[in-house]
Design a protein around this motif. Structure first.
Motif, PDB file in Angstrom:
ATOM      1  N   PHE A  66      44.669  31.814  40.149  1.00 40.82           N
ATOM      2  CA  PHE A  66      44.914  33.241  39.988  1.00 40.82           C
ATOM      3  C   PHE A  66      43.602  34.018  40.193  1.00 40.82           C
ATOM      4  O   PHE A  66      42.511  33.460  40.144  1.00 40.82           O
ATOM      5  CB  PHE A  66      45.456  33.527  38.588  1.00 40.82           C
ATOM      6  CG  PHE A  66      44.468  33.236  37.496  1.00 40.82           C
ATOM      7  CD1 PHE A  66      43.637  34.241  37.014  1.00 40.82           C
ATOM      8  CD2 PHE A  66      44.340  31.956  36.955  1.00 40.82           C
ATOM      9  CE1 PHE A  66      42.718  33.982  36.029  1.00 40.82           C
ATOM     10  CE2 PHE A  66      43.416  31.687  35.968  1.00 40.82           C
ATOM     11  CZ  PHE A  66      42.599  32.703  35.499  1.00 40.82           C
ATOM     12  N   SER A  67      43.754  35.317  40.423  1.00 39.06           N
ATOM     13  CA  SER A  67      42.602  36.204  40.521  1.00 39.06           C
ATOM     14  C   SER A  67      42.478  36.984  39.219  1.00 39.06           C
ATOM     15  O   SER A  67      43.489  37.351  38.613  1.00 39.06           O
ATOM     16  CB  SER A  67      42.784  37.173  41.690  1.00 39.06           C
ATOM     17  OG  SER A  67      41.745  38.114  41.695  1.00 39.06           O
ATOM     18  N   VAL A  68      41.235  37.216  38.785  1.00 45.84           N
ATOM     19  CA  VAL A  68      40.999  37.927  37.525  1.00 45.84           C
ATOM     20  C   VAL A  68      41.561  39.342  37.596  1.00 45.84           C
ATOM     21  O   VAL A  68      42.055  39.882  36.607  1.00 45.84           O
ATOM     22  CB  VAL A  68      39.479  37.968  37.203  1.00 45.84           C
ATOM     23  CG1 VAL A  68      39.204  38.775  35.940  1.00 45.84           C
ATOM     24  CG2 VAL A  68      38.946  36.562  37.022  1.00 45.84           C
ATOM     25  N   SER A  69      41.514  39.935  38.786  1.00 42.40           N
ATOM     26  CA  SER A  69      42.005  41.302  38.947  1.00 42.40           C
ATOM     27  C   SER A  69      43.523  41.415  38.742  1.00 42.40           C
ATOM     28  O   SER A  69      44.045  42.507  38.525  1.00 42.40           O
ATOM     29  CB  SER A  69      41.648  41.827  40.341  1.00 42.40           C
ATOM     30  OG  SER A  69      42.210  40.996  41.330  1.00 42.40           O
ATOM     31  N   ASN A  73      46.057  43.127  31.294  1.00 46.99           N
ATOM     32  CA  ASN A  73      45.442  43.493  30.014  1.00 46.99           C
ATOM     33  C   ASN A  73      43.929  43.653  30.211  1.00 46.99           C
ATOM     34  O   ASN A  73      43.239  42.722  30.621  1.00 46.99           O
ATOM     35  CB  ASN A  73      45.727  42.408  28.969  1.00 46.99           C
ATOM     36  CG  ASN A  73      45.284  42.810  27.583  1.00 46.99           C
ATOM     37  OD1 ASN A  73      44.157  43.253  27.403  1.00 46.99           O
ATOM     38  ND2 ASN A  73      46.163  42.658  26.621  1.00 46.99           N
ATOM     39  N   LYS A  74      43.409  44.841  29.890  1.00 45.62           N
ATOM     40  CA  LYS A  74      42.008  45.159  30.187  1.00 45.62           C
ATOM     41  C   LYS A  74      41.030  44.271  29.410  1.00 45.62           C
ATOM     42  O   LYS A  74      40.048  43.762  29.963  1.00 45.62           O
ATOM     43  CB  LYS A  74      41.751  46.638  29.843  1.00 45.62           C
ATOM     44  CG  LYS A  74      40.410  47.146  30.324  1.00 45.62           C
ATOM     45  CD  LYS A  74      40.252  48.605  29.996  1.00 45.62           C
ATOM     46  CE  LYS A  74      38.878  49.086  30.441  1.00 45.62           C
ATOM     47  NZ  LYS A  74      38.674  50.511  30.106  1.00 45.62           N
ATOM     48  N   GLN A  75      41.294  44.062  28.114  1.00 45.75           N
ATOM     49  CA  GLN A  75      40.388  43.250  27.275  1.00 45.75           C
ATOM     50  C   GLN A  75      40.380  41.797  27.729  1.00 45.75           C
ATOM     51  O   GLN A  75      39.306  41.180  27.827  1.00 45.75           O
ATOM     52  CB  GLN A  75      40.828  43.349  25.820  1.00 45.75           C
ATOM     53  CG  GLN A  75      40.557  44.731  25.215  1.00 45.75           C
ATOM     54  CD  GLN A  75      41.039  44.821  23.786  1.00 45.75           C
ATOM     55  OE1 GLN A  75      41.883  44.029  23.346  1.00 45.75           O
ATOM     56  NE2 GLN A  75      40.506  45.783  23.037  1.00 45.75           N
ATOM     57  N   HIS A  78      38.522  41.469  31.008  1.00 50.83           N
ATOM     58  CA  HIS A  78      37.066  41.524  30.789  1.00 50.83           C
ATOM     59  C   HIS A  78      36.542  40.190  30.250  1.00 50.83           C
ATOM     60  O   HIS A  78      35.496  39.693  30.706  1.00 50.83           O
ATOM     61  CB  HIS A  78      36.753  42.657  29.813  1.00 50.83           C
ATOM     62  CG  HIS A  78      35.290  42.790  29.507  1.00 50.83           C
ATOM     63  ND1 HIS A  78      34.377  43.230  30.447  1.00 50.83           N
ATOM     64  CD2 HIS A  78      34.573  42.507  28.378  1.00 50.83           C
ATOM     65  CE1 HIS A  78      33.176  43.223  29.911  1.00 50.83           C
ATOM     66  NE2 HIS A  78      33.264  42.794  28.665  1.00 50.83           N
ATOM     67  N   LEU A  79      37.284  39.607  29.300  1.00 50.67           N
ATOM     68  CA  LEU A  79      36.876  38.302  28.729  1.00 50.67           C
ATOM     69  C   LEU A  79      36.847  37.212  29.801  1.00 50.67           C
ATOM     70  O   LEU A  79      35.886  36.421  29.879  1.00 50.67           O
ATOM     71  CB  LEU A  79      37.830  37.900  27.603  1.00 50.67           C
ATOM     72  CG  LEU A  79      37.597  38.559  26.238  1.00 50.67           C
ATOM     73  CD1 LEU A  79      38.769  38.279  25.321  1.00 50.67           C
ATOM     74  CD2 LEU A  79      36.310  38.016  25.596  1.00 50.67           C
ATOM     75  N   MET A  80      37.901  37.176  30.620  1.00 52.14           N
ATOM     76  CA  MET A  80      37.974  36.169  31.675  1.00 52.14           C
ATOM     77  C   MET A  80      36.853  36.352  32.701  1.00 52.14           C
ATOM     78  O   MET A  80      36.257  35.386  33.171  1.00 52.14           O
ATOM     79  CB  MET A  80      39.335  36.240  32.382  1.00 52.14           C
ATOM     80  CG  MET A  80      40.505  35.783  31.541  1.00 52.14           C
ATOM     81  SD  MET A  80      40.370  34.065  31.036  1.00 52.14           S
ATOM     82  CE  MET A  80      40.582  33.230  32.591  1.00 52.14           C
ATOM     83  N   PHE A  81      36.559  37.618  33.008  1.00 50.53           N
ATOM     84  CA  PHE A  81      35.488  37.911  33.959  1.00 50.53           C
ATOM     85  C   PHE A  81      34.140  37.455  33.416  1.00 50.53           C
ATOM     86  O   PHE A  81      33.329  36.854  34.138  1.00 50.53           O
ATOM     87  CB  PHE A  81      35.469  39.412  34.257  1.00 50.53           C
ATOM     88  CG  PHE A  81      34.357  39.828  35.179  1.00 50.53           C
ATOM     89  CD1 PHE A  81      34.384  39.470  36.523  1.00 50.53           C
ATOM     90  CD2 PHE A  81      33.277  40.552  34.712  1.00 50.53           C
ATOM     91  CE1 PHE A  81      33.357  39.834  37.379  1.00 50.53           C
ATOM     92  CE2 PHE A  81      32.242  40.920  35.548  1.00 50.53           C
ATOM     93  CZ  PHE A  81      32.288  40.573  36.896  1.00 50.53           C
TER      94      PHE A  81
END
Length: 363
Positions: A66-69, A73-75, A78-81
């Motif tokens: 999968f792609s992080v984008s 869910n924004k939070q 951000h954590l995954m990024f």
């Protein structure tokens, strides 16, 4: 009687249709289940036939499917990024450590270090690049507008003014510039045209006129006019930071004349701009003050910094930024003093014609 028989027939038809639909659904479910079973059996057979080395390979070797984008869910996104960033950093550190060990093991036989590719070292060669030992360049320097300053015939005296009705931030910026440049005087404009200010400056012995323009209460432009014969340079100002906005700044600068550092002004145009900045400051810096004014050119952006250096011991030296700091971008260079109508321009920045390549620089 006819109505009752008709309704009974309709009910019978509806029941038959519903029975047919349920039968179809069951049939489809049965087909799907059979397909899933088939795929599972095929996967099991593949696992049996594949060698054990593939099973032993770590799952982290494959990139995420999968792609992080795609995470909504924004939070969580951000954590995954941040996790991906940390993993990449760890990998880079491991590779660096491995290379270092290999280099130490090989000793003198180690291959030379790879030079990273940057926009600066991939720069397109400019025909106007100046060689300091060139006789033609030396002759031009001996006869240009700044020759009187470099031959020690004049001492710099700077008048700093603003556009009409300046706001607080612009006034503070001018006051701080006056503490950086020795023998600089701040005067308010009072609606006078620049053409009228220039002859007054010449009659009072000023060698420079500096005008700070503003837009939306923020300094956004600088006109720097060398007197009495020019040239006049117009700069765009950005990223202005005053002393109070800077972290870990030193004490207020003293009245000592600073040293001047000019970096990467390599072309003919860059050379003349470097000489324009150099002539702002007195000939002999006072080393007792330990203050340095730096004009660093990088990708045609001129970064200004004002430092004080501190001797920690015989070998170590620390630097302390005093401020202000700002970035300049050359817009035009005009021959003679300021004349917006009939002035002859040496160089004008035409964005759509000149900025065709990111590796092409003019200073």
């Amino acid at each position: 009687m006819m109505d009752s028989t008709a309704t009974a027939d309709e009910n019978m038809d509806y029941e038959e249709e519903s029975e047919q639909k349920t039968f179809k659904k069951k049939k489809d479910k049965g087909k799907k289940a059979a397909k899933v079973k088939k795929s599972q059996e095929q996967a099991m057979k593949k696992e049996e036939t594949e060698p054990s080395s593939v099973d032993a390979a770590p799952s982290t070797a494959f990139p995420p499917t999968f792609s992080v984008s795609e995470i909504k869910n924004k939070q969580r996104r951000h954590l995954m990024f941040m996790k991906l960033k940390q993993e990449k950093r760890k990998l880079r550190l491991e590779i660096r450590k491995k290379r270092k060990k290999e280099r130490e093991a090989l000793g003198d036989k180690a291959p030379p270090k790879e030079v990273p590719k940057t926009i600066e070292n991939q720069r397109i060669y400019d025909e106007t690049t100046v060689n300091p030992e060139d006789e033609e360049v030396a002759f031009d320097e001996g006869t240009d507008e700044f020759s009187a300053y470099f031959n020690r015939l004049t001492n710099p005296k700077v008048l700093i003014t603003t556009s009409d009705r300046p706001k607080t931030r612009t006034i503070q910026f001018c006051d701080q510039l006056a503490t950086v440049i020795p023998d600089a005087h701040v005067y308010y404009r009072r609606g006078l045209a620049l053409k009228r200010i220039v002859p007054q400056c010449v009659s009072r012995g000023f060698t420079y006129l500096m005008v700070i323009n503003e837009d939306r209460k923020v300094p956004n432009g600088m006109v720097l006019c060398h007197l009495p014969d020019g040239p006049t340079a117009h700069f765009k100002i950005s990223n202005v930071r005053l002393r109070k906005e800077m972290k870990r700044r030193g004490k207020e600068p003293t009245e000592h004349s600073p040293e001047v550092i000019l970096n990467n002004f390599t072309t003919r145009l860059g050379h003349s701009i470097g000489r324009l900045f150099a002539a702002l400051f007195p000939h002999d810096p006072q080393f007792v003050g330990r203050q340095v004014a730096t004009f660093h050119n990088q990708r045609d952006f001129i970064f200004f910094r004002f430092h004080r250096y501190i001797f920690k011991n015989e070998k170590k030296v620390g630097i302390q930024e005093l401020g202000p700091r700002f970035t300049l971008k050359l817009r035009s260079l005009q021959k003679g003093t300021f004349d917006s109508k009939f002035g002859e321009y040496e160089w004008v920045h035409k964005r759509h014609e000149m900025d065709t390549s990111r590796r092409k620089f003019h200073l």
